[in-house]
Design a protein around this motif. Structure first.
Motif, PDB file in Angstrom:
ATOM      1  N   ARG A 236       7.253   2.917   1.824  1.00 36.83           N
ATOM      2  CA  ARG A 236       7.153   4.329   2.171  1.00 36.83           C
ATOM      3  C   ARG A 236       5.856   4.670   2.913  1.00 36.83           C
ATOM      4  O   ARG A 236       5.656   5.812   3.299  1.00 36.83           O
ATOM      5  N   CYS A 237       4.994   3.676   3.103  1.00 40.94           N
ATOM      6  CA  CYS A 237       3.782   3.897   3.908  1.00 40.94           C
ATOM      7  C   CYS A 237       3.347   2.581   4.542  1.00 40.94           C
ATOM      8  O   CYS A 237       2.221   2.119   4.321  1.00 40.94           O
ATOM      9  N   ASP A 253       5.059   7.581  10.151  1.00 38.56           N
ATOM     10  CA  ASP A 253       5.437   8.620   9.195  1.00 38.56           C
ATOM     11  C   ASP A 253       5.418   8.035   7.790  1.00 38.56           C
ATOM     12  O   ASP A 253       5.959   6.950   7.539  1.00 38.56           O
ATOM     13  N   GLU A 255       5.910   8.723   3.478  1.00 37.03           N
ATOM     14  CA  GLU A 255       6.603   9.529   2.482  1.00 37.03           C
ATOM     15  C   GLU A 255       5.854   9.445   1.159  1.00 37.03           C
ATOM     16  O   GLU A 255       4.967   8.611   0.984  1.00 37.03           O
ATOM     17  N   THR A 257       4.775   8.370  -2.310  1.00 37.01           N
ATOM     18  CA  THR A 257       4.839   7.021  -2.856  1.00 37.01           C
ATOM     19  C   THR A 257       4.001   6.909  -4.121  1.00 37.01           C
ATOM     20  O   THR A 257       3.013   7.630  -4.300  1.00 37.01           O
TER      21      THR A 257
END
Length: 447
Positions: A236-237, A253, A255, A257
């Motif tokens: 997510r990153c 982008d 999110e 986490t």
């Protein structure tokens, strides 16, 4: 706590504010490559204010088939490795810069580190933290007398605010992962690891902006080029993996986490220049495995590690490092600052991902004793019922039946499978909402 308003610049504003947003220590056109000599200099200068943290053999070595050593840098005063770079930067400031003060943008660990060492060294500190920053980390910065500015929906917006304040107030901006001196300070972990553990095959490094990865890679590879350097990040990153795909740092982008300490949208230019040729592998892990890793550390090592620090073990549990079976690996446990509320959620999700917390729906007789019989049946094999609720209105096919939702806690994955098979043998309608690890990989009961 100060509230600063900058009206969150739009894309059109960015063209106007480019000069304002420049970090003079992180020039994309002239990236700095950190040297081994700078890291050794940092190690000497920060040693009086930084803990020499232990690097000990893990209890999970036998269970995983690897010789695992844990570099416990979450035992620093503020709970993370960020203190190393923060202190080195502060020590290198001119007297004028110390009088004027410094500013940093951070989700928490870097902010705490700068606040704490600024307090010790008598340097005024302002930290800009996005509104999603963990409450515990915000409070710690206040305890160290820092001026806390809560602004921005994410790190990118918080950095814009910090850059603007730095220019307006004459403050020195300290980048948490790309200032060359920050990277050199983080690299001192690598020096300590090489002193503490012999015959290392690989060092696994949690990766966000790339500063820790770059510093450790230089230190370790200089002393022993044969040791593998493996970066790990959440799916997510995954900004470093994206940089590798594009062959340059690029905005990614991110999110929400569990590894919030790694949630950096773009790898630092200096970190990238320093590390790109030294990294042997980059691993991306799923959030489920991070939750399980946090659970494993508490159960097996008796230590609380935040999501970022647990990523290395998550990579092992997920099977990404199976080629190191029988070899010696060092995991850097980079931080232990996790909100108690988040920790509770992590443990529950870890138990669910581990197959030890399951939810199922069973249709049973609605006559007297039907639900009681179900509970006794479940308890007969040692399964604990955590929650139970029954619904009649939605069982339209049989007025004498009731659907019962049960949340159960089992010993391990095999115990869950035993429960599933037993319920199917007695009841016609049984549905499990989560029998995990079928898609994620092999059952974890072997760990």
């Amino acid at each position: 706590m100060e509230q600063y308003t900058n009206n969150s610049p739009s894309d059109s504003d960015n063209d106007i504010d480019l000069e304002m947003l420049d970090d003079p220590c992180c020039n994309p056109n002239k990236p700095v490559e950190i040297t081994f000599e700078e890291i050794t200099s940092a190690a000497y200068k920060i040693r009086s204010g930084i803990s020499y943290t232990p690097c000990i053999r893990s209890h999970m070595s036998r269970l995983t088939g690897m010789d695992i050593y844990l570099k416990k840098d979450f035992l620093q005063q503020t709970g993370s490795f960020k203190e190393r770079g923060a202190r080195y930067v502060l020590l290198q400031l001119t007297e004028e810069q110390k009088r004027n003060g410094v500013i940093a943008a951070s989700l928490g660990n870097h902010a705490q580190a700068v606040s704490y060492h600024g307090y010790l060294l008598g340097v005024p500190v302002t930290v800009v933290m996005p509104i999603v920053a963990p409450i515990m980390k915000i409070q710690k910065c206040r305890e160290y007398n820092a001026n806390v500015v809560m602004e921005g929906r994410n790190m990118a917006e918080a950095k814009r605010v910090a850059y603007k304040l730095a220019k307006e107030r004459g403050l020195f901006y300290i980048n948490g992962y790309d200032n060359p001196q920050t990277i050199a300070g983080q690299g001192t972990i690598g020096l300590e690891i090489m002193e503490q553990v012999d015959d290392i095959d690989a060092v696994v490094v949690p990766t966000g902006g790339g500063g820790l990865l770059a510093g450790v890679a230089v230190a370790v590879k200089t002393l022993n080029p044969s040791i593998k350097i493996i970066g790990v990040e959440s799916e997510r990153c995954a900004s470093y993996s994206k940089a590798m795909e594009e062959s340059q740092p690029i905005h990614t982008d991110i999110e929400g986490t569990l590894a919030d300490g790694l949630a950096v949208p773009q790898v630092g230019y200096n970190a990238w220049r320093t590390s790109r040729s030294l990294i042997d592998r980059m691993v991306v892990v799923k959030e489920e495995w991070i939750a399980v890793a946090i659970l494993r550390f508490i159960e097996n090592e008796k230590c609380v590690v935040e999501g970022a620090g647990a990523c290395g073990l998550a990579a092992i549990l997920a099977g990404h490092l199976d080629d190191f079976k029988g070899k010696r690996i060092v995991l850097i446990l980079s931080g232990g600052n996790i909100d108690t509320t988040i920790l509770g959620r992590c443990l529950e999700r870890g138990l669910a991902a581990d197959g030890r917390l399951v939810k199922c729906k069973i249709t049973v007789s609605d006559r007297p004793g039907g639900i009681s019989e179900l509970c006794k049946f479940i308890g007969s094999i040692g399964v604990s019922i955590k929650d139970i609720i029954h619904e009649r209105a939605w069982v339209t096919s049989d007025v004498f039946s009731v659907e019962v939702k049960v949340v159960c806690e089992t010993r391990d994955y095999n115990h869950t499978v035993e429960l599933r098979d037993m319920l199917h043998s007695k009841y016609k309608k049984v549905r499990f909402d989560n029998i995990p690890m079928i898609e994620l990989g092999p059952p974890l009961n072997s760990f």
